[in-house]
Design a protein around this motif. Structure first.
Motif, PDB file in Angstrom:
ATOM      1  N   THR A 107      -7.498  34.547   0.144  1.00 47.69           N
ATOM      2  CA  THR A 107      -8.821  34.537   0.772  1.00 47.69           C
ATOM      3  C   THR A 107      -8.842  34.189   2.274  1.00 47.69           C
ATOM      4  N   ALA A 108      -7.932  33.354   2.735  1.00 51.18           N
ATOM      5  CA  ALA A 108      -8.081  32.875   4.113  1.00 51.18           C
ATOM      6  C   ALA A 108      -6.958  33.385   4.999  1.00 51.18           C
ATOM      7  N   GLY A 109      -7.186  34.479   5.688  1.00 48.66           N
ATOM      8  CA  GLY A 109      -6.186  34.949   6.637  1.00 48.66           C
ATOM      9  C   GLY A 109      -6.535  34.551   8.053  1.00 48.66           C
ATOM     10  N   LYS A 110      -7.756  34.063   8.213  1.00 52.35           N
ATOM     11  CA  LYS A 110      -8.242  33.747   9.553  1.00 52.35           C
ATOM     12  C   LYS A 110      -7.696  32.418  10.060  1.00 52.35           C
ATOM     13  N   GLY A 111      -7.298  32.406  11.290  1.00 53.15           N
ATOM     14  CA  GLY A 111      -6.963  31.144  11.940  1.00 53.15           C
ATOM     15  C   GLY A 111      -8.055  30.784  12.931  1.00 53.15           C
ATOM     16  N   ASP A 112      -7.844  29.691  13.623  1.00 54.06           N
ATOM     17  CA  ASP A 112      -8.852  29.213  14.570  1.00 54.06           C
ATOM     18  C   ASP A 112      -8.289  29.195  15.979  1.00 54.06           C
ATOM     19  N   VAL A 113      -9.183  29.391  16.941  1.00 55.80           N
ATOM     20  CA  VAL A 113      -8.790  29.194  18.337  1.00 55.80           C
ATOM     21  C   VAL A 113      -8.305  27.752  18.472  1.00 55.80           C
ATOM     22  N   GLY A 114      -7.111  27.571  18.992  1.00 53.84           N
ATOM     23  CA  GLY A 114      -6.573  26.222  19.142  1.00 53.84           C
ATOM     24  C   GLY A 114      -5.666  25.793  18.004  1.00 53.84           C
ATOM     25  N   PHE A 115      -5.510  26.657  16.974  1.00 48.50           N
ATOM     26  CA  PHE A 115      -4.583  26.263  15.893  1.00 48.50           C
ATOM     27  C   PHE A 115      -3.161  26.242  16.440  1.00 48.50           C
ATOM     28  N   CYS A 116      -2.473  25.148  16.184  1.00 49.79           N
ATOM     29  CA  CYS A 116      -1.069  24.988  16.572  1.00 49.79           C
ATOM     30  C   CYS A 116      -0.302  24.554  15.331  1.00 49.79           C
ATOM     31  N   HIS A 118       2.891  25.738  12.080  1.00 50.46           N
ATOM     32  CA  HIS A 118       3.380  26.789  11.186  1.00 50.46           C
ATOM     33  C   HIS A 118       2.232  27.148  10.243  1.00 50.46           C
ATOM     34  N   TRP A 119       2.192  28.379   9.791  1.00 43.97           N
ATOM     35  CA  TRP A 119       1.150  28.819   8.858  1.00 43.97           C
ATOM     36  C   TRP A 119       1.613  28.584   7.431  1.00 43.97           C
ATOM     37  N   THR A 120       0.743  27.973   6.643  1.00 43.73           N
ATOM     38  CA  THR A 120       1.020  27.868   5.207  1.00 43.73           C
ATOM     39  C   THR A 120       0.632  29.188   4.546  1.00 43.73           C
ATOM     40  N   LEU A 121       1.488  29.675   3.673  1.00 39.85           N
ATOM     41  CA  LEU A 121       1.251  30.930   2.951  1.00 39.85           C
ATOM     42  C   LEU A 121       0.855  30.593   1.524  1.00 39.85           C
ATOM     43  N   GLU A 122      -0.149  31.277   1.023  1.00 38.56           N
ATOM     44  CA  GLU A 122      -0.558  31.085  -0.380  1.00 38.56           C
ATOM     45  C   GLU A 122      -0.045  32.314  -1.127  1.00 38.56           C
ATOM     46  N   ILE A 123       1.093  32.140  -1.810  1.00 36.25           N
ATOM     47  CA  ILE A 123       1.844  33.308  -2.295  1.00 36.25           C
ATOM     48  C   ILE A 123       1.638  33.532  -3.788  1.00 36.25           C
ATOM     49  N   ALA A 152     -11.972  23.320  20.356  1.00 41.99           N
ATOM     50  CA  ALA A 152     -10.854  24.088  19.793  1.00 41.99           C
ATOM     51  C   ALA A 152     -10.276  23.339  18.584  1.00 41.99           C
ATOM     52  N   TYR A 153      -9.611  24.074  17.712  1.00 43.52           N
ATOM     53  CA  TYR A 153      -9.140  23.477  16.453  1.00 43.52           C
ATOM     54  C   TYR A 153      -8.222  22.277  16.693  1.00 43.52           C
ATOM     55  N   ASN A 154      -7.373  22.378  17.702  1.00 48.44           N
ATOM     56  CA  ASN A 154      -6.434  21.271  17.958  1.00 48.44           C
ATOM     57  C   ASN A 154      -7.111  20.065  18.604  1.00 48.44           C
ATOM     58  N   ASN A 158     -11.627  16.341  12.743  1.00 38.96           N
ATOM     59  CA  ASN A 158     -11.550  16.531  11.291  1.00 38.96           C
ATOM     60  C   ASN A 158     -10.811  17.805  10.885  1.00 38.96           C
ATOM     61  N   ALA A 159     -10.043  18.382  11.797  1.00 41.36           N
ATOM     62  CA  ALA A 159      -9.256  19.573  11.445  1.00 41.36           C
ATOM     63  C   ALA A 159      -8.204  19.167  10.415  1.00 41.36           C
ATOM     64  N   LYS A 160      -8.157  19.867   9.288  1.00 39.38           N
ATOM     65  CA  LYS A 160      -7.267  19.430   8.204  1.00 39.38           C
ATOM     66  C   LYS A 160      -5.837  19.918   8.375  1.00 39.38           C
ATOM     67  N   TYR A 161      -5.693  20.997   9.111  1.00 41.92           N
ATOM     68  CA  TYR A 161      -4.363  21.630   9.107  1.00 41.92           C
ATOM     69  C   TYR A 161      -3.766  21.763  10.510  1.00 41.92           C
ATOM     70  N   SER A 162      -4.222  20.904  11.412  1.00 34.14           N
ATOM     71  CA  SER A 162      -3.700  20.941  12.771  1.00 34.14           C
ATOM     72  C   SER A 162      -2.256  20.464  12.779  1.00 34.14           C
ATOM     73  N   GLY A 163      -1.411  21.158  13.528  1.00 31.77           N
ATOM     74  CA  GLY A 163      -0.022  20.722  13.691  1.00 31.77           C
ATOM     75  C   GLY A 163       0.824  20.845  12.438  1.00 31.77           C
ATOM     76  N   GLN A 164       0.527  21.839  11.606  1.00 32.35           N
ATOM     77  CA  GLN A 164       1.298  21.967  10.353  1.00 32.35           C
ATOM     78  C   GLN A 164       2.800  22.076  10.644  1.00 32.35           C
ATOM     79  N   PRO A 165       3.617  21.320   9.893  1.00 33.77           N
ATOM     80  CA  PRO A 165       5.062  21.317  10.119  1.00 33.77           C
ATOM     81  C   PRO A 165       5.724  22.548   9.492  1.00 33.77           C
TER      82      PRO A 165
HETATM   83  O1  LIG Z   1      -3.481  31.313   5.159  1.00 28.76           O
HETATM   84  C1  LIG Z   1      -3.690  30.508   6.083  1.00 28.76           C
HETATM   85  C2  LIG Z   1      -4.890  30.525   6.816  1.00 28.76           C
HETATM   86  C3  LIG Z   1      -5.057  29.603   7.849  1.00 28.76           C
HETATM   87  N1  LIG Z   1      -4.079  28.704   8.131  1.00 28.76           N
HETATM   88  C4  LIG Z   1      -4.236  27.719   9.203  1.00 28.76           C
HETATM   89  C5  LIG Z   1      -4.793  28.335  10.475  1.00 28.76           C
HETATM   90  C6  LIG Z   1      -6.194  27.844  10.548  1.00 28.76           C
HETATM   91  O2  LIG Z   1      -6.568  27.641  11.908  1.00 28.76           O
HETATM   92  C7  LIG Z   1      -6.147  26.539   9.756  1.00 28.76           C
HETATM   93  C8  LIG Z   1      -7.445  26.180   9.106  1.00 28.76           C
HETATM   94  O3  LIG Z   1      -7.885  27.255   8.333  1.00 28.76           O
HETATM   95  P1  LIG Z   1      -9.372  27.267   7.776  1.00 28.76           P
HETATM   96  O4  LIG Z   1     -10.332  26.973   8.892  1.00 28.76           O
HETATM   97  O5  LIG Z   1      -9.572  28.500   6.975  1.00 28.76           O
HETATM   98  O6  LIG Z   1      -9.270  26.013   6.775  1.00 28.76           O
HETATM   99  P2  LIG Z   1     -10.391  25.038   6.231  1.00 28.76           P
HETATM  100  O7  LIG Z   1     -10.120  24.819   4.801  1.00 28.76           O
HETATM  101  O8  LIG Z   1     -11.754  25.525   6.632  1.00 28.76           O
HETATM  102  O9  LIG Z   1     -10.001  23.717   7.010  1.00 28.76           O
HETATM  103  P3  LIG Z   1     -10.744  23.003   8.261  1.00 28.76           P
HETATM  104  O10 LIG Z   1     -11.876  22.238   7.652  1.00 28.76           O
HETATM  105  O11 LIG Z   1      -9.691  22.137   8.882  1.00 28.76           O
HETATM  106  O12 LIG Z   1     -11.198  24.139   9.171  1.00 28.76           O
HETATM  107  O13 LIG Z   1      -5.154  26.744   8.763  1.00 28.76           O
HETATM  108  C9  LIG Z   1      -2.898  28.679   7.399  1.00 28.76           C
HETATM  109  O14 LIG Z   1      -2.001  27.879   7.646  1.00 28.76           O
HETATM  110  N2  LIG Z   1      -2.751  29.583   6.397  1.00 28.76           N
END
Ligand SMILES: O=c1ccn([C@H]2C[C@H](O)[C@@H](COP(=O)(O)OP(=O)(O)OP(=O)(O)O)O2)c(=O)[nH]1
Length: 178
Positions: A107-116, A118-123, A152-154, A158-165
């Motif tokens: 469902t979530a392929g979108k990232g955010d401006v300022g995301f820094c 690694h991307w987590t993949l939901e496989i 910006a996201y970074n 309350n950004a949950k996934y900022s700076g993912q390792p």
């Molecule tokens: O498949 C994905 C999609 C997004 N991201 C990263 C980039 C994105 O900028 C960040 C947050 O994604 P999203 O805004 O969809 O997550 P959220 O559940 O709404 O979290 P938050 O409340 O931190 O925005 O996660 C991934 O690592 N994998």
């Protein structure tokens, strides 16, 4: 609009797009190929609870590959560390991974401006398939933004996934108030 190869190169030169490692051969006409990192993870519990912190366990993909099965949900990670400071990055699959029955996001392929990070993949996979660390797994595409970004996201507290390792990160849905 989606950034072309020459526009992506301009943004890389300005460091508004960062891709590490970077390889010019991974740049397509309007996308950049990303690769499967070595860490996978699965949830410890069979039944997940959206209100709770569902923990995961990590395992490493061996050099000779790892078979994914349809009845198991995996979290993976991109090999690449990315930063996107002026555009909206989208993570998409590749036709070649799709043709192997591999979905790389749910469902979530979108990232955010300022995301820094690694991307987590939901496989998930349609039939058993062996995957390898370092294989091309997806592509990033970049959309220009209309208007000014206030936070910006970074910079979001309350950004949950900022700076993912370089390991997959589990759902932090439990941090939402609902
Ligand atoms: O498949 C994905 C999609 C997004 N991201 C990263 C980039 C994105 O900028 C960040 C947050 O994604 P999203 O805004 O969809 O997550 P959220 O559940 O709404 O979290 P938050 O409340 O931190 O925005 O996660 C991934 O690592 N994998």
């Amino acid at each position: 609009m989606i950034l072309s190869d020459t526009r992506i190169l301009e943004e890389i030169a300005k460091e508004t797009i960062v891709l590490k490692p970077y390889d010019r051969n991974c740049l397509g006409s309007n996308s950049y190929d990303v690769h499967l990192g070595k860490w996978l993870a699965t949830y410890k519990e069979h039944i997940l609870d959206a209100k709770k912190h569902n923990e995961i366990e990590y395992f490493e993909i061996p050099d000779d590959g790892f078979v994914l099965y349809p009845h198991i949900f995996y979290l993976g990670v991109t090999l690449e560390y990315t930063e996107t400071h002026a555009h909206v990055p989208f993570l998409e699959g590749k036709s070649s991974t799709g043709r192997l029955g591999i979905d790389i996001h749910a469902t979530a392929g979108k990232g955010d401006v300022g995301f820094c990070g690694h991307w987590t993949l939901e496989i998930s996979v349609k039939q058993p398939v062996k995957v390898y660390k370092g294989m091309p797994v997806g592509q990033l595409i970049y959309f220009p933004v209309e208007g000014t970004i206030e936070v910006a996201y970074n910079q979001k507290a309350n950004a949950k996934y900022s700076g993912q390792p370089d390991r997959p990160i589990e759902s932090m849905m439990w941090k939402n108030k609902f």
